[in-house]
Design an enzyme around this catalytic site. Structure first.
Site, PDB file in Angstrom:
ATOM      1  N   HIS A  91       0.828  -1.215   0.000  1.00  4.45           N
ATOM      2  CA  HIS A  91       0.000   0.000   0.000  1.00  4.45           C
ATOM      3  C   HIS A  91       0.863   1.266   0.000  1.00  4.45           C
ATOM      4  O   HIS A  91       0.495   2.288   0.578  1.00  4.45           O
ATOM      5  CB  HIS A  91      -0.959   0.017   1.197  1.00  4.45           C
ATOM      6  N   ASN A 165     -10.256  -3.038   1.815  1.00  8.97           N
ATOM      7  CA  ASN A 165      -9.857  -3.105   0.413  1.00  8.97           C
ATOM      8  C   ASN A 165     -11.082  -2.923  -0.462  1.00  8.97           C
ATOM      9  O   ASN A 165     -12.216  -2.902   0.021  1.00  8.97           O
ATOM     10  CB  ASN A 165      -9.199  -4.461   0.096  1.00  8.97           C
TER      11      ASN A 165
END
EC number: 1.11.1.6
Length: 741
Positions: A91, A165
């Site tokens: 990320h 997510n």
């Protein structure tokens, strides 16, 4: 609370709703406004005379060695050297925005006593960070990947993080395997490639040997892996959490964010091109929407199960590789989140924001989800590694409520706390708070068992829900998934990897395995022994998330013109699109003034070589004989139209502009176009191409407010085709393959 009191409290909340913004202002400085006549200083406050030249041993006419005593130069270089902080392992590439959240009513009170989920008079500030997973900070936005969707709620009870997510399941069931998965999906160690994608041997080697990964692999290889916009994707908490109500009853819960605009994706060719044309496409898109007032919105939904129903399904509800199908556990939508403010400084906010699955508030708890149990340690450990032990004191991470405890010292401690630093103490300073008075109280869960490294029996089944996902897709989505896997395996040069991957695909669907094997030159496996269940689930396909009313909010529309265009038609269309909160851009032969047929002009936002059709949701070709002739003879413009058609986007044209479309699509059989001239206002709609001889300026300003296929006006019909996002009939009927794009 009375309705009047509620209204008063709501008004007060709206006036002071963004407590976090006020909190951040304590650490925000604008030198231009706050210190307009101030000079540059060192970090210790000394004014600087010359920040551009190192102190040297020299004479005015020569040069000489730099002196180590130049504290100004040393400080400047030293601070620059230490500007980067350790990059997130996953990320790393992200973008963030501020906003607020509010529940609709007290629906969730039967499940939880957490006010953030039950008090409709409260407005909770939030910060959301979207991200890709695999690539470093320098990778592109539109790669095929899972997208992070992490939300920090700044509540009076403390910060609550949903670290989610855009895909509801994860690759692995147990956090113990997380390092292996990340090592496999990251660039290969011998050459550090590829960047920002999973199309390589190591990833497919790992997933083909771990059948638990198949469900998430199918989600990522579907259109979900290449979202059109961060604003047009769902968010999922992934893990199973718990809710505790005022009666002490516990329920299991999954969290869902559903976007106002529907769920939409890029097509693969488009995503590949945008990676090179504008690698910052998603972050710029988010900023553009907020700046233009088309604020991104999501509704928060919860799937809730009482403890008594934990074991009634053929899957384990604590397995992060499984969904809870909505037909079995419906989603209850309880609130709305709006993002309405961009960050002021990327590093201080987006880069330093830190999320933890362990950040919860009273009324919300954990389950025995083994992936969640490991994430609770991993996220806390990661943030301390990246930002230091006092990372929660950073302005973007700091709660809006008081933080009072006996924890002291550590690197980057920025808080001066007087008094005693231990408990118990003789003054009874900072005592614990009873659960009845707001202190966090763990649910009294009965636990029994033996110490074993094992997984429950239901964790051993890995294919049913993967097949369920595939069966639930529309035909065009299935086609895209097969093409995506074929692209990925085409980049794997190890035949063992390809063979294992195809064999695994075969366990889910023989036709998928067969199609992929043909595409990548692999052996077609025999039909599997496992019987297909043929089941489908609702609200899996992106096609099932269209807004109740068609919207063109925040859609980007390119208007192609050249000298000699009809200005009234262009301005009428722009005004109408603006009423629908869409954004229009003039694209011309140059960035500057473009003359109309009447001699007046408009400013082009971009030129034909500066942008591409990939960066817009729809095209409009302006009328005007002078303009149309130039556009028709411009190969780049013809490619704009052909590419947009190939990507299934809405295309509109009026008058002479229709001839530009006709030339671009001359090889395509089956598309009907209106005549370029005539006295009628009749509109022809064919495969998402909307044409008419002219536009009624009287209706142009209003018919967009009535978007629909049944409406009569050109603008209304064009807006409706835009609202559909794509005309996939071009693809299913083979029309888009008739043009080179």
């Amino acid at each position: 609370m009375t309705s009047i009191a509620t209204a008063v409290k709501r008004t007060f909340d709206e006036m002071t709703s963004d407590q976090k913004q006020a909190d951040l202002l304590r650490d925000t400085v604008d030198p231009q406004k706050d210190y307009p006549s101030a000079g540059m200083t060192t970090m210790h406050g000394m004014l600087i005379e010359n920040p551009e030249t190192w102190l040297k041993a020299t004479d005015p006419k020569g040069t000489g060695p730099a002196l180590l005593e130049d504290q100004v130069a040393l400080e400047k270089i030293h601070r620059f050297d230490h500007e980067p902080i350790p990059e997130r392992i996953v990320h790393a590439r992200g973008v963030g925005a501020h906003g607020h959240f509010r529940v609709f009513d007290e629906t969730a009170k039967k499940y939880t006593f957490a006010p953030v989920l039950t008090d409709p008079s409260r407005t909770t500030p939030v910060f959301v960070r979207f991200s890709t997973v695999q690539g470093p900070r320098g990778s592109a936005d539109t790669v095929r990947d899972v997208r992070g969707f992490a939300t920090k709620f700044y509540t009076p009870e403390g910060n609550w993080d949903i670290v989610g997510n855009n895909i509801p399941v994860f690759f692995i069931q147990d956090a113990m395997q997380f390092p292996d998965f990340v090592h496999a999906v990251k660039p290969e160690p011998h050459n550090e490639v590829p960047t920002g994608q999973s199309a390589h041997n190591n990833f497919w080697d790992f997933v083909s040997l771990q059948s638990q990964t198949t469900h998430t692999v199918f989600w990522v290889m579907s259109d979900r892996g290449i979202p059109r916009s961060l604003r047009m994707m769902q968010g999922f908490g992934v893990n199973t959490f718990t809710l505790i109500n005022a009666e002490g009853e516990r329920h299991f819960v999954k969290f869902h964010w559903t976007p106002e605009l529907g769920v939409h994706s890029l097509v693969w060719d488009e995503a590949l091109k945008i990676n090179g044309q504008d690698p910052d496409y998603h972050r710029k898109d988010l900023e553009e929407a907020i700046v233009t007032g088309a604020y991104p919105k999501w509704t928060l939904g919860i799937q809730v199960l009482p403890e008594s129903r934990e074991h009634e399904f053929d899957f384990d509800i604590l397995d992060a590789t499984k969904i809870w199908p909505e037909e079995l556990v419906p989603i209850e939508y309880i609130g709305e989140m709006t993002l309405n403010r961009c960050v002021d400084e990327f590093f201080a906010e987006t880069e330093q924001v830190a999320f933890c699955t362990s950040h919860i508030v009273p009324g919300i708890g954990f389950s025995d989800d083994p992936l969640l149990q490991g994430r609770n340690f991993s996220y806390l450990d990661t943030q301390q590694s990246r930002l230091g032990t006092n990372w929660e004191q950073l302005p973007i991470n700091r709660p809006v409520c008081p933080v009072l405890n006996h924890i002291r010292d550590g690197k980057h401690q920025s808080k001066i706390t007087k008094g005693l630093n231990y408990w118990p103490n003789r003054y009874n300073t900072l005592p614990p708070t009873d659960g009845a008075k707001g202190g966090y109280h763990e649910y009294a869960q009965k636990v029994h068992g033996m110490k074993l490294r094992t997984r429950a029996p239901k964790f051993q089944e890995h294919f049913n829900q993967t097949e369920l996902f595939y069966n639930s897709l529309s035909p065009v989505e299935k086609k895209h998934l097969i093409e995506a896997i074929s692209f990925e395996l085409d980049h794997c040069d190890d035949p063992v990897v390809n063979k294992n991957a195809i064999l695994l695909l075969n366990e889910i669907d023989h036709e998928v395995a067969r199609a992929v094997a043909i595409n990548v030159g692999g052996d077609i496996p025999p039909k599997p022994k496992r019987d297909s269940h043929k089941k489908r689930a609702v609200r899996i396909s992106q096609m099932e998330f269209a807004p109740e009313k068609p919207l063109i909010k925040s859609r980007r529309i390119a208007i192609l013109i050249d000298d000699g265009f009809e200005k009234d038609a262009v301005e009428g269309l722009r005004a109408a699109m603006k009423l629908g909160s869409a954004t229009t851009f003039i694209i011309g032969p140059r960035r500057g003034e473009i003359s109309s047929a009447t001699g007046t002009s408009v400013m082009a936002d971009h030129h034909f070589e500066g942008q591409r059709s990939t960066l817009f949701d729809a095209l409009f070709i302006a009328p005007g004989s002078g303009s149309a002739e130039k556009l028709r003879n411009n190969g780049r413009v013809i490619h704009w139209v052909r590419e947009a058609f190939g990507h299934c986007k809405a295309i509109g044209a009026l008058g002479e502009g229709i001839d530009v479309v006709r030339k671009a699509l001359q090889d395509v059989e089956g598309v009907s176009l209106a005549p370029p001239s005539g006295e009628t206002d009749d509109v022809t709609v064919s495969y998402g191409v909307v044409t008419a001889p002219k536009i009624s300026l009287l209706s142009a300003a209003t018919d967009v407010l009535m978007i629909g296929s049944h409406e009569k006006g050109f603008v209304s019909k064009f807006a409706y085709e835009i609202s559909k996002h794509r005309c996939f009939e071009r693809e299913t009927d083979g029309l888009n393959k008739q043009v080179a794009f």
